[in-house]
Motif scaffolding. Structure first.
Motif, PDB file in Angstrom:
ATOM      1  N   UNK A 360       0.829  -1.209   0.000  1.00  0.00           N
ATOM      2  CA  UNK A 360       0.000   0.000   0.000  1.00  0.00           C
ATOM      3  C   UNK A 360       0.862   1.258   0.000  1.00  0.00           C
ATOM      4  N   UNK A 361       2.164   1.104   0.149  1.00  0.00           N
ATOM      5  CA  UNK A 361       3.077   2.241   0.077  1.00  0.00           C
ATOM      6  C   UNK A 361       3.660   2.269  -1.338  1.00  0.00           C
ATOM      7  N   UNK A 362       3.147   3.183  -2.142  1.00  0.00           N
ATOM      8  CA  UNK A 362       3.513   3.200  -3.559  1.00  0.00           C
ATOM      9  C   UNK A 362       4.295   4.437  -3.962  1.00  0.00           C
ATOM     10  N   UNK A 363       4.111   5.537  -3.241  1.00  0.00           N
ATOM     11  CA  UNK A 363       4.767   6.796  -3.612  1.00  0.00           C
ATOM     12  C   UNK A 363       5.558   7.341  -2.429  1.00  0.00           C
ATOM     13  N   UNK A 364       6.755   7.838  -2.736  1.00  0.00           N
ATOM     14  CA  UNK A 364       7.608   8.457  -1.729  1.00  0.00           C
ATOM     15  C   UNK A 364       7.692   9.962  -1.888  1.00  0.00           C
ATOM     16  N   UNK A 365       7.340  10.473  -3.088  1.00  0.00           N
ATOM     17  CA  UNK A 365       7.406  11.900  -3.389  1.00  0.00           C
ATOM     18  C   UNK A 365       6.160  12.308  -4.162  1.00  0.00           C
ATOM     19  N   UNK A 366       5.930  13.613  -4.246  1.00  0.00           N
ATOM     20  CA  UNK A 366       4.779  14.130  -4.999  1.00  0.00           C
ATOM     21  C   UNK A 366       5.143  15.467  -5.629  1.00  0.00           C
ATOM     22  N   UNK A 367       4.461  15.826  -6.716  1.00  0.00           N
ATOM     23  CA  UNK A 367       4.618  17.093  -7.397  1.00  0.00           C
ATOM     24  C   UNK A 367       3.318  17.366  -8.166  1.00  0.00           C
ATOM     25  N   UNK A 368       2.994  18.593  -8.570  1.00  0.00           N
ATOM     26  CA  UNK A 368       3.802  19.781  -8.517  1.00  0.00           C
ATOM     27  C   UNK A 368       3.197  20.717  -7.498  1.00  0.00           C
ATOM     28  N   UNK A 369       4.049  21.442  -6.740  1.00  0.00           N
ATOM     29  CA  UNK A 369       3.579  22.343  -5.699  1.00  0.00           C
ATOM     30  C   UNK A 369       4.132  23.735  -5.936  1.00  0.00           C
ATOM     31  N   UNK A 370       3.219  24.707  -5.895  1.00  0.00           N
ATOM     32  CA  UNK A 370       3.590  26.108  -6.079  1.00  0.00           C
ATOM     33  C   UNK A 370       4.232  26.646  -4.797  1.00  0.00           C
ATOM     34  N   UNK A 371       5.005  27.716  -4.879  1.00  0.00           N
ATOM     35  CA  UNK A 371       5.624  28.300  -3.676  1.00  0.00           C
ATOM     36  C   UNK A 371       4.620  28.635  -2.588  1.00  0.00           C
ATOM     37  N   UNK A 372       3.393  29.005  -2.966  1.00  0.00           N
ATOM     38  CA  UNK A 372       2.385  29.365  -1.962  1.00  0.00           C
ATOM     39  C   UNK A 372       1.986  28.187  -1.089  1.00  0.00           C
ATOM     40  N   UNK A 373       2.284  26.954  -1.524  1.00  0.00           N
ATOM     41  CA  UNK A 373       1.901  25.766  -0.762  1.00  0.00           C
ATOM     42  C   UNK A 373       2.861  25.478   0.386  1.00  0.00           C
ATOM     43  N   UNK A 374       3.984  26.176   0.456  1.00  0.00           N
ATOM     44  CA  UNK A 374       5.007  25.860   1.449  1.00  0.00           C
ATOM     45  C   UNK A 374       4.507  25.989   2.876  1.00  0.00           C
ATOM     46  N   UNK A 375       3.876  27.101   3.194  1.00  0.00           N
ATOM     47  CA  UNK A 375       3.462  27.338   4.579  1.00  0.00           C
ATOM     48  C   UNK A 375       2.517  26.267   5.103  1.00  0.00           C
ATOM     49  N   UNK A 376       1.416  25.939   4.417  1.00  0.00           N
ATOM     50  CA  UNK A 376       0.545  24.875   4.943  1.00  0.00           C
ATOM     51  C   UNK A 376       1.214  23.495   4.934  1.00  0.00           C
ATOM     52  N   UNK A 377       2.143  23.273   4.018  1.00  0.00           N
ATOM     53  CA  UNK A 377       2.863  21.997   4.025  1.00  0.00           C
ATOM     54  C   UNK A 377       3.737  21.874   5.265  1.00  0.00           C
ATOM     55  N   UNK A 378       4.401  22.958   5.642  1.00  0.00           N
ATOM     56  CA  UNK A 378       5.211  22.947   6.860  1.00  0.00           C
ATOM     57  C   UNK A 378       4.342  22.730   8.094  1.00  0.00           C
ATOM     58  N   UNK A 379       3.167  23.326   8.097  1.00  0.00           N
ATOM     59  CA  UNK A 379       2.266  23.192   9.241  1.00  0.00           C
ATOM     60  C   UNK A 379       1.772  21.754   9.421  1.00  0.00           C
ATOM     61  N   UNK A 380       1.663  21.017   8.315  1.00  0.00           N
ATOM     62  CA  UNK A 380       1.127  19.655   8.376  1.00  0.00           C
ATOM     63  C   UNK A 380       2.199  18.577   8.279  1.00  0.00           C
ATOM     64  N   UNK A 381       3.462  18.971   8.100  1.00  0.00           N
ATOM     65  CA  UNK A 381       4.522  17.998   7.844  1.00  0.00           C
ATOM     66  C   UNK A 381       4.650  16.957   8.961  1.00  0.00           C
ATOM     67  N   UNK A 382       4.625  17.406  10.207  1.00  0.00           N
ATOM     68  CA  UNK A 382       4.805  16.485  11.329  1.00  0.00           C
ATOM     69  C   UNK A 382       3.682  15.461  11.395  1.00  0.00           C
ATOM     70  N   UNK A 383       2.461  15.922  11.220  1.00  0.00           N
ATOM     71  CA  UNK A 383       1.308  15.032  11.347  1.00  0.00           C
ATOM     72  C   UNK A 383       1.133  14.137  10.139  1.00  0.00           C
TER      73      UNK A 383
END
Length: 387
Positions: A360-383
């Motif tokens: 069930x683990x098929x992907x290790x990376x994802x794309x494409x993300x705009x610069x504006x997505x950085x802040x919410x990604x950092x906020x959710x990275x730990x969880x």
């Protein structure tokens, strides 16, 4: 006698000045002769001393010789350390031909005579900045010694990473890479070749500035290191966007039944990376006959590796993308898209094959993300991502 006296009386004899000059003329050759004899004596003594030293002390040359000030690029080649130590700087003066030749060196003895920690080479193919750098910094933190970083950007781009950043001075000598053209594959080969210069790099991952990791470093390292296969899509697609791009002039090196298509974003092991850099059979065919609307970055590596090493490929990519919106490029996600629904699409309901078993683990990376997505990604990275 009388005439001599008369001459003296009349002032016709030699004057005192004439007498002095005559005496000087006689003394001068004597002085020169003395100098010559002294010099000859010193020379004889020096020669005798030299022969004595050669005979009894093995001294082959008593004349000082200027030492060369030219030093090899990789230090003292007489020690093993000089061969296994990674380059101290990413920048070098080698052209592609020299770089690929240097990177193609392969030890014929598989066992390493030193303690080697296999690393993952993270290769970023970018136009310039890395807007997701803060997220990657958090991902890499605490895992030093298990990864290497390489950045291929536009040649005139000057990065401004701080000395404390993992991306500091990780740019390699680069050239312009155009989407869909051979220069794009040249850039990817350049990244692989620079990564191969570090003998500890065992796995090579191609990423863009719009990529993010979907798991923590330990999970990704374990996934790659335990895999029996490399991850590159290689599909025999029948239709205008698959076999329709094949050119019959590629035969006999490449037949239409061997023509493959796959994602540009791959992960391959050191053996396959060396094969890509070393290739002189398939490259000329793709360079000459695969031009838009044949997009070489989708066909070159998948076709070549499926011909040479089909049993080493998992025939899928580790990078998740969204093609549901249609068009020539996948969807780009901004700040408003970073929601729980998107995270579920990364992980839920996925089934693939890992080491010939369902996973069930098929992907290790994802794309494409705009610069504006950085802040919410950092906020959710730990969880969400575990780092």
């Amino acid at each position: 006698m009388k005439s001599r006296l008369v001459a003296l009386e009349e002032g016709k004899g030699p004057s005192p000045i004439t007498i002095i000059k005559t005496n000087q003329a006689r003394v001068l050759p004597l002085i020169i002769l003395q100098y010559l004899m002294t010099f000859l004596g010193v020379g004889i003594v020096f020669s005798i001393l030299s022969m004595f030293m050669i005979r009894y002390f093995g001294v082959q040359n008593v004349v000082p010789v200027a030492q060369s000030v030219v030093h090899p690029c990789y230090g003292d080649q007489s020690s093993l350390e000089s061969w296994i130590r990674p380059p101290s700087t990413m920048m070098h003066t080698m052209n592609d031909t020299e770089l690929f030749w240097r990177a193609s060196f392969v030890p014929r003895i598989e066992e390493y005579p030193f303690e080697r920690t296999p690393k993952i080479a993270f290769m970023f193919l970018t136009r310039g900045p890395l807007p997701m750098a803060p997220l990657w910094e958090r991902f890499f933190k605490g895992n030093e010694g298990f990864y290497s970083i390489y950045i291929h950007s536009l040649p005139n781009y000057q990065a401004n990473f701080s000395p404390s950043s993992v991306f500091y001075r990780r740019q390699i000598p680069s050239q312009v890479a155009e989407w869909g053209k051979m220069s794009m594959c040249d850039a990817e080969r350049r990244l692989l070749a620079n990564g191969l210069l570090d003998i500890s790099n065992e796995w090579f991952v191609l990423l863009s500035e719009a990529c993010i990791p979907l798991h923590n470093f330990s999970t990704i390292y374990r996934y790659m290191s335990r895999s029996q296969y490399s991850f590159m899509g290689s599909v025999d697609e029948r239709g205008p966007y698959g076999r329709g791009r094949y050119n019959a002039n590629m035969a006999p090196e490449i037949n239409i039944t061997e023509w493959r298509k796959g994602s540009q974003w791959f992960e391959i092991n050191r053996k396959l990376a060396t094969d890509v850099v070393d290739d002189k059979i398939f490259y000329p065919k793709f360079e000459k006959y695969c031009r838009p609307a044949c997009y070489v970055d989708e066909h070159y590596f998948p076709t070549m590796l499926s011909i040479q090493s089909p049993r080493l490929l998992a025939n899928r990519s580790l990078t998740w993308v969204d093609w549901s919106r249609g068009g020539a490029h996948p969807a780009t996600f901004g700040k408003a898209d970073i929601k729980e629904q998107l995270f579920k699409r990364f992980f839920d309901g996925k089934t693939c094959t890992y080491n010939d078993k369902n996973s069930s683990v098929c992907y290790l990376f994802a794309r494409k993300f705009a610069p504006s997505a950085l802040e919410p990604l950092l906020e959710n990275a730990s969880k969400v991502f575990g780092f």
